[in-house]
Design a protein around this motif. Structure first.
Motif, PDB file in Angstrom:
ATOM      1  N   THR A   1       0.827  -1.205   0.000  1.00  0.00           N
ATOM      2  CA  THR A   1       0.000   0.000   0.000  1.00  0.00           C
ATOM      3  C   THR A   1       0.863   1.257   0.000  1.00  0.00           C
ATOM      4  O   THR A   1       1.997   1.261   0.501  1.00  0.00           O
ATOM      5  N   PHE A   2       0.305   2.323  -0.547  1.00  0.00           N
ATOM      6  CA  PHE A   2       0.972   3.624  -0.620  1.00  0.00           C
ATOM      7  C   PHE A   2      -0.040   4.702  -0.238  1.00  0.00           C
ATOM      8  O   PHE A   2      -1.108   4.799  -0.853  1.00  0.00           O
ATOM      9  N   ALA A   3       0.286   5.512   0.757  1.00  0.00           N
ATOM     10  CA  ALA A   3      -0.570   6.649   1.115  1.00  0.00           C
ATOM     11  C   ALA A   3      -0.194   7.827   0.225  1.00  0.00           C
ATOM     12  O   ALA A   3       0.973   8.228   0.164  1.00  0.00           O
ATOM     13  N   VAL A   4      -1.179   8.375  -0.483  1.00  0.00           N
ATOM     14  CA  VAL A   4      -0.908   9.479  -1.400  1.00  0.00           C
ATOM     15  C   VAL A   4      -1.905  10.615  -1.141  1.00  0.00           C
ATOM     16  O   VAL A   4      -2.974  10.408  -0.559  1.00  0.00           O
ATOM     17  N   GLU A   5      -1.534  11.801  -1.577  1.00  0.00           N
ATOM     18  CA  GLU A   5      -2.410  12.959  -1.444  1.00  0.00           C
ATOM     19  C   GLU A   5      -2.369  13.776  -2.729  1.00  0.00           C
ATOM     20  O   GLU A   5      -1.306  14.195  -3.178  1.00  0.00           O
TER      21      GLU A   5
ATOM     22  N   THR B   1      -5.836  18.150  -9.316  1.00  0.00           N
ATOM     23  CA  THR B   1      -4.943  18.810 -10.275  1.00  0.00           C
ATOM     24  C   THR B   1      -3.779  17.938 -10.741  1.00  0.00           C
ATOM     25  O   THR B   1      -3.018  18.366 -11.601  1.00  0.00           O
ATOM     26  N   GLN B   2      -3.597  16.742 -10.176  1.00  0.00           N
ATOM     27  CA  GLN B   2      -2.479  15.893 -10.588  1.00  0.00           C
ATOM     28  C   GLN B   2      -2.963  14.466 -10.812  1.00  0.00           C
ATOM     29  O   GLN B   2      -4.082  14.097 -10.453  1.00  0.00           O
ATOM     30  N   THR B   3      -2.082  13.667 -11.391  1.00  0.00           N
ATOM     31  CA  THR B   3      -2.396  12.268 -11.677  1.00  0.00           C
ATOM     32  C   THR B   3      -1.174  11.410 -11.410  1.00  0.00           C
ATOM     33  O   THR B   3      -0.033  11.896 -11.474  1.00  0.00           O
ATOM     34  N   LEU B   4      -1.395  10.138 -11.107  1.00  0.00           N
ATOM     35  CA  LEU B   4      -0.287   9.187 -11.000  1.00  0.00           C
ATOM     36  C   LEU B   4      -0.267   8.223 -12.176  1.00  0.00           C
ATOM     37  O   LEU B   4       0.470   7.240 -12.184  1.00  0.00           O
ATOM     38  N   LEU B   5      -1.061   8.507 -13.194  1.00  0.00           N
ATOM     39  CA  LEU B   5      -1.120   7.650 -14.378  1.00  0.00           C
ATOM     40  C   LEU B   5      -0.112   8.092 -15.428  1.00  0.00           C
ATOM     41  O   LEU B   5       0.189   9.283 -15.555  1.00  0.00           O
ATOM     42  N   LYS B   6       0.361   7.140 -16.212  1.00  0.00           N
ATOM     43  CA  LYS B   6       1.240   7.488 -17.328  1.00  0.00           C
ATOM     44  C   LYS B   6       0.514   8.373 -18.321  1.00  0.00           C
ATOM     45  O   LYS B   6       1.071   9.360 -18.812  1.00  0.00           O
ATOM     46  N   GLU B   7      -0.714   8.018 -18.628  1.00  0.00           N
ATOM     47  CA  GLU B   7      -1.577   8.820 -19.489  1.00  0.00           C
ATOM     48  C   GLU B   7      -2.864   9.094 -18.732  1.00  0.00           C
ATOM     49  O   GLU B   7      -3.606   8.166 -18.424  1.00  0.00           O
TER      50      GLU B   7
ATOM     51  N   ARG C   1       5.355   8.073  -6.461  1.00  0.00           N
ATOM     52  CA  ARG C   1       6.261   8.480  -5.385  1.00  0.00           C
ATOM     53  C   ARG C   1       6.159   9.969  -5.113  1.00  0.00           C
ATOM     54  O   ARG C   1       6.285  10.424  -3.965  1.00  0.00           O
ATOM     55  N   GLY C   2       5.898  10.745  -6.155  1.00  0.00           N
ATOM     56  CA  GLY C   2       5.777  12.190  -5.984  1.00  0.00           C
ATOM     57  C   GLY C   2       4.548  12.603  -5.202  1.00  0.00           C
ATOM     58  O   GLY C   2       4.524  13.692  -4.613  1.00  0.00           O
TER      59      GLY C   2
END
Length: 420
Positions: free
Chosen positions: A57-61, A383-389, A416-417
Motif C-alpha cells: 500500500t501507498f498513502a498518497v495525497e 490537479t495531478q495524476t499518477l497515471l502514465k496517461e 512516489r511524488g
C-alpha cells in the motif's frame, strides 16, 4: 430454477408498481423510461491461475483546487484528496493496481484505517491465494474484517478488489467490457458539483463550469433548507436547460425533507439523493410516499442484499451508484444487475475518485449504459495524476478506458511524488 422464478416475480412486481405510480407525478414517466441494454452473449473466462505473492500500500495525497466541504481538516482548513493505492503482485511478476478512497467526513473510514487494515489483516491473508478465485477471496475479506449491518470497511476492500480486477484483466488481456460480455459506452457525461457557501458565489461557479464545457449540475444540500431552495432557484435562472439533482448526504430530518421536496420539484430538480440519515428507514418510506421527487439512496446501498431489502420495503426509486461504496466492482455489478432487473433509476456519483478509482467507475457506468450525468468530480477538483496517461476528459465527457484490466497504467515515479 427457484432463483429464476424469484427474479421474474420481482421484475413483474416492480413493473406493476411503476405503473401504479405514474399518477403520482410527471417525473415518473420522464425518468422511468426504459434504457437500452448493453448485454452481449455471455462468455466464460478461461481457466487461469495467478498466485498472489504480495500486497503493498501507498498513502498518497492529490492537490485540490476550489472548495469542497468533504476535504477539510478538524479546523476546517482545506486539505488534499488523500487515498491509499494498492499494488498486488503475483508469483509470475504480474502487477495489478487499485485505489481506496476513504473520506472521514463522509464515512467512518480514514486513510489510516484503510492502510493498517490492508497491511495487517487483508494483505497477509491474501498471499498464496489464487487471484482468480473470487469466491474464496470474498470469503477471506469478510472473515478478516467482519460485517456489521453490511460489508465491513467497503472503501478499504474496494482498493483490493480493483487491484485484483486489474491484475487478472491484464493476465487475460481483456477489457472490462470483454470480461463482462457487455457493450460499453465510449464516454460518460459528467456533472459539475455545486456546494456554495454564499449565493453570491453561484454565478462564478456556473460560469466556471461553462468555461470547462460542463452543462449539468449536482447540488450539495442538507445543511440549511431555506438556503438550499434559494440555491436551486438561482441555478435554474443561471442554467435553465441543465439536468440538476440535489444530494443532501443524509442532512435533513423528515419534516424538513417533506417541506423542501415539493419546492425542489417545482424548480425542476430531477431527483432527491440521500435526503435522510441512512438508518431512518421509516422516514424514507414516508418521503417516498409523498412522491414529490424520485428518492435515491446512496450511503446505505453497500451490497445487492441491502438494495433488495430497501426496495422491498418501498423506500426508494433508484440508486446513486458508487463503486467504492460497494467494496469494488464485484459487488457493484451485483447491485447494478438488481437495478437493471427491477427497473430502478440509475444515477451515478463518486467520492472525488482519482485515477484508478475513477477508471473503475467509468468502466462500470459505461458497461451499464448510464444515461444521466455522473457526479464524478475528480476532474473538477484534482490537479495531478499518477497515471502514465491521464484519463481523457473532453469538456464534460470522460472517455471510458478500453485497455486490459482497469485500462490505465500507473507511473511509479508520479506515485512516489504524491506519497506522504
Amino acid at each position: 430454477m427457484r432463483d429464476i422464478h424469484r427474479r421474474r416475480f420481482l421484475r413483474v412486481s416492480a413493473s406493476a408498481a411503476a405503473t401504479g405510480l405514474l399518477t403520482a407525478g410527471a417525473w415518473q414517466s420522464e425518468l422511468r423510461c426504459e434504457e437500452p441494454s448493453n448485454r452481449r452473449t455471455t462468455t466464460k473466462e478461461p481457466t487461469v491461475k495467478a498466485t498472489i505473492a504480495g500486497v503493498k500500500t501507498f498513502a498518497v495525497e492529490y492537490p485540490i483546487t476550489g472548495y469542497f466541504k468533504f476535504f477539510q481538516d478538524r479546523s476546517e482548513k482545506p486539505i488534499g484528496r488523500q487515498c491509499v493505492v494498492v499494488k498486488i503482485t503475483d508469483e509470475a511478476g504480474n502487477v495489478g493496481w487499485g485505489q481506496s478512497v476513504p473520506s472521514h467526513t463522509w464515512s467512518y473510514e480514514t486513510l489510516e484505517s484503510v492502510k493498517t487494515t490492508i497491511d495487517r489483516y487483508l494483505g497477509p491473508a491474501l498471499v498464496g491465494q489464487d487471484a482468480f478465485d473470487r469466491e474464496t477471496i470474498q470469503a477471506i475479506l469478510g472473515r478478516n474484517i467482519a460485517p456489521l449491518f453490511s460489508t465491513g470497511q467497503p472503501l478499504c476492500k474496494a482498493g483490493i478488489d480493483l487491484a485484483l480486477f486489474d491484475l487478472t484483466g491484464r493476465i487475460l488481456n481483456q477489457s472490462a467490457a470483454e470480461r463482462w460480455s457487455r457493450e460499453s459506452r465510449k464516454s460518460i457525461t459528467l456533472s459539475w458539483t455545486i456546494n456554495p457557501q454564499t449565493l453570491d458565489e453561484l454565478p462564478g461557479l456556473v460560469e466556471q463550469a461553462y468555461e470547462r464545457g460542463f452543462r449539468n449540475f449536482n447540488l450539495k444540500v442538507g445543511s440549511d433548507a431555506d438556503f438550499d431552495v434559494k440555491v436551486c432557484r438561482e441555478i435554474r435562472k443561471l442554467a435553465r436547460d441543465a439536468f440538476v439533482w440535489a444530494d443532501a448526504n443524509g442532512g435533513y430530518d423528515l419534516e424538513t425533507a417533506l417541506a423542501v421536496a415539493p419546492k425542489f420539484a417545482d424548480l425542476g430538480i430531477k431527483a432527491f439523493e440521500q435526503p435522510l440519515p441512512a438508518n431512518r428507514l421509516s422516514w424514507f418510506a414516508k418521503l417516498k410516499k409523498q412522491a414529490a421527487l424520485p428518492i435515491l439512496m446512496d450511503e446505505p446501498i453497500v451490497t445487492a442484499v441491502d438494495l433488495e431489502e430497501f426496495h422491498r420495503l418501498g423506500l426508494l426509486d433508484g440508486v446513486a451508484m458508487k463503486v467504492a461504496r460497494c467494496g469494488g466492482l464485484v459487488e457493484a455489478r451485483k447491485v447494478m444487475q438488481y437495478i437493471e432487473d427491477n427497473g430502478l433509476l440509475f444515477f451515478a456519483s463518486g467520492l472525488t475518485d482519482p485515477d484508478l478509482s475513477l477508471a473503475a467507475s467509468l468502466l462500470l457506468f459505461g458497461a451499464y449504459n448510464l444515461q444521466r450525468p455522473a457526479a464524478l468530480n475528480a476532474p473538477q477538483f484534482l490537479t495531478q495524476t499518477l497515471l502514465k496517461e491521464p484519463i481523457k476528459i473532453e469538456a464534460d465527457q470522460a472517455i471510458v478506458p478500453t485497455g486490459p484490466g482497469l485500462g490505465v497504467a500507473v507511473d511509479e515515479k508520479k506515485l512516489r511524488g504524491l506519497q506522504f
